[in-house]
Design an enzyme around this catalytic site. Sequence first.
Site, mmCIF file in Angstrom:
data_model
loop_
_atom_site.group_PDB
_atom_site.id
_atom_site.type_symbol
_atom_site.label_atom_id
_atom_site.label_comp_id
_atom_site.label_asym_id
_atom_site.label_seq_id
_atom_site.Cartn_x
_atom_site.Cartn_y
_atom_site.Cartn_z
ATOM 1 N N THR A 115 0.850 -1.238 -0.004
ATOM 2 C CA THR A 115 -0.054 0.140 0.115
ATOM 3 C C THR A 115 1.041 1.232 0.120
ATOM 4 O OG1 THR A 115 -1.523 -1.233 1.297
ATOM 5 C CG2 THR A 115 -1.767 1.248 1.289
ATOM 6 N N LYS A 125 2.296 11.489 -0.945
ATOM 7 C CA LYS A 125 3.133 12.538 -0.692
ATOM 8 C C LYS A 125 3.365 13.398 -1.941
ATOM 9 C CE LYS A 125 1.734 11.763 2.710
ATOM 10 N NZ LYS A 125 0.894 10.584 3.142
ATOM 11 N N GLY A 224 -0.865 -6.651 5.219
ATOM 12 C CA GLY A 224 -1.432 -5.034 5.073
ATOM 13 C C GLY A 224 -2.925 -5.130 5.096
ATOM 14 N N SER A 261 -13.128 12.072 8.103
ATOM 15 C CA SER A 261 -11.988 13.376 8.160
ATOM 16 C C SER A 261 -10.853 12.848 8.991
ATOM 17 C CB SER A 261 -12.561 14.709 8.619
ATOM 18 O OG SER A 261 -12.931 14.146 10.086
ATOM 19 N N GLY A 265 -8.703 11.502 4.638
ATOM 20 C CA GLY A 265 -9.719 12.741 4.174
ATOM 21 C C GLY A 265 -9.104 14.122 4.108
ATOM 22 N N LEU A 266 -8.363 14.401 5.184
ATOM 23 C CA LEU A 266 -7.690 15.403 5.452
ATOM 24 C C LEU A 266 -6.569 15.947 4.299
ATOM 25 C CD1 LEU A 266 -8.280 17.620 7.411
ATOM 26 C CD2 LEU A 266 -6.400 16.721 8.952
ATOM 27 N N MET A 410 -1.626 1.599 12.398
ATOM 28 C CA MET A 410 -1.731 1.469 10.725
ATOM 29 C C MET A 410 -0.679 2.625 10.003
ATOM 30 S SD MET A 410 -5.627 0.062 10.403
ATOM 31 C CE MET A 410 -5.444 -0.759 8.642
ATOM 32 N N HIS A 541 20.059 28.121 15.706
ATOM 33 C CA HIS A 541 19.078 29.569 15.294
ATOM 34 C C HIS A 541 19.681 29.741 14.047
ATOM 35 C CE1 HIS A 541 17.172 33.216 16.073
ATOM 36 N NE2 HIS A 541 18.383 33.728 15.591
#
Length: 561
Positions: A115, A125, A224, A261, A265-266, A410, A541
């Site tokens: 998957t 991604k 999976g 969601s 979904g998001l 998962m 920094h």
Amino acid sequence: MSGAFVFGWGASAATGRWRANRAQCWPVSETGRRCSGQRHSGWAPPLTFASARFHRRPRSRTLSRSVSSSMRMAAEFDYDLVIIGAGVGGHGAALHAHNKGLKTAVLTGKDPGGTCVNRGCVPSKALLAAAGRVRDLRAADRMRAMGISIDGRVHYDRQAVSNHANGLASRVRGNLVNSLKALGVDVIEARGRLLSPRAVQLVDGRTASGATEITARDVILATGSVPSIPPGIRTDGETVFTSDEALRLDWVPDWVAIVGSGYIGLEFSDVYTALGSQVTFIEAAPRLMPALDAEIARIAERLLIAPRSIDYHTGVFASKIVPGVAGKAPVRIEVVHAESKQLVDTLEVDAALIATGRRPYTEGLAIEAMGVELLRGGFVPTDEHMRVLHKSGQPIEHLWCIGDANGKMMLAHAASAQGVSVVEHLSGNSEYRLNHQAIPAACFTHPEISMVGDTEQQAQERAKADGFELGKAVGHFRANSKALAENEAEGIAKVLYRKDSGQLLGVHIVGLHAADLIHEAANAMSAGIPVHQLAFAVHTHPTLSEVMDEAFKAAAGMAAH
Ligand SMILES: Cc1cc2nc3c(=O)[nH]c(=O)nc-3n(C[C@H](O)[C@H](O)[C@H](O)COP(=O)(O)OP(=O)(O)OC[C@H]3O[C@@H](n4cnc5c(N)ncnc54)[C@H](O)[C@@H]3O)c2cc1C
Ligand SMILES: NC(=O)c1ccc[n+]([C@@H]2O[C@H](COP(=O)([O-])OP(=O)(O)OC[C@H]3O[C@@H](n4cnc5c(N)ncnc54)[C@H](O)[C@@H]3O)[C@@H](O)[C@H]2O)c1
């Protein structure tokens, strides 16, 4: 029941030596004989099974190692370890098995990479990265504030974006298989079916030497998961689809309903809105993003939902969805109240993405024939070492299950880490325990959300139950020079800890590069480093990591610089 094999010669767990062991009856295979014996009962832990072999065929000649355990193994089994499934879990287990000198085979089915590589992390991604660039370039105000103006409209080529995502998946898939082969792991293009916990039938495939059954000292199931589609919802793969199809980006609907969601979904709402779609969320829980820490979800709603073309219904189920015809007839969605089940709305949209979770995939494994009773939702029951549990509650010796199939967590990296933990056991490190509480997770929206450990509500409950005072400290992106330089200074990092010991309980971040920032906290949790010690760690920094520094210092009562 689709299993095979019968009874034969089993290994004694106590002595590691072979003994005649009448184990259990299963349906007969093409090669086996029908067993007339009764079901086995009263096993002592851990359970042992027969090797499922009457006739031995010549052993593989690929023994390349000099490890003494392997030499012992070679006399009895084809492999030290057989892994069924070559997703990230199986891959991680195989790499570590190679490190430990175990003779290993991986069964890929037709789907090496699983998957994550083919229909999950990798292509999603890539889509998010492309969609994120489109969103950035279209954010004229933000660009102008940095002295940049973009003349003309920003266009994207849907097919080229799709090619970027799917081309990357095939590149990573190739790398995954090649990396295993290069190390000498036998990659067998076949589906596996258990004949016994230590014997596997190769369905639709065979080994290089033509065998269709292999044996191993240990077997890991890493098969999976697949999308879970609630009853009443009909998918056609075109107008009503899951992430499997959505990742192909065959089209960009004007209006898409996203059912659920959670992570998928998001992340898809981020992609679709960047590419110009209007999104309607349908979420069964009383609030959006119900699995997130409540405060983080509120901020995420302000950053990821409110400013975008998104509306939503919460506390409702999509009870019925009927596919449409792209460009001709709409998708019809009936929405019912989550509790009363009364119809509250009927929506007509161009498309619907079903993102309502995933279910384990164990089809054709014949796992029930091993005496396993699958958990609710079909997950494979395992103990904390990932040993598969027999319905009696005892672990089945030499049979392990990792990744989405066991449902513990998962996530791709969790699957791989579970594989590593099994191999640690097989290599004699039986003390090793994977700490799931310290495994981080991230949602790769713009900006990202990440987390490790308890939500604030869970931490409060833990504090109450265990009688300690909960500490909470926050770092802000708005006070961070790097975030301000990027003109993306929204979000917080929240650190939850025990006031008495400084032990980290949970960390939640929403903001620029949150997915990368979480690891300092996750590693500290894993190593047991208290927050008061982290407060003295020095951060470069200007970097975003100073958001974490601010939170750690606040916890220790120190002012951030
Ligand atoms: C859209 C999407 C995005 C995601 N993004 C992320 C992310 O960003 N980060 C993250 O951590 N997780 C992400 N995930 C979750 C991640 O993909 C899974 O947690 C991970 O793939 C689980 O790995 P696994 O090895 O357990 O299973 P899988 O990757 O599903 O692999 C199992 C493999 O076993 C094979 N198989 C099954 N049965 C047999 C058999 N009998 N014989 C041989 N082979 C068999 C399958 O074909 C498959 O190749 C995402 C998931 C989705 C759907
Ligand atoms: N970035 C990542 O790590 C990443 C990305 C994508 C997926 N994943 C993994 O994939 C898995 C599946 O993701 P997902 O988003 O599908 O599942 P999820 O469990 O994260 O979210 C499913 C959501 O759907 C809602 N829901 C369920 N049935 C519904 C119904 N009938 N009507 C309306 N709402 C309903 C649930 O309340 C929940 O909010 C997750 O477990 C996650 O671990 C991870």
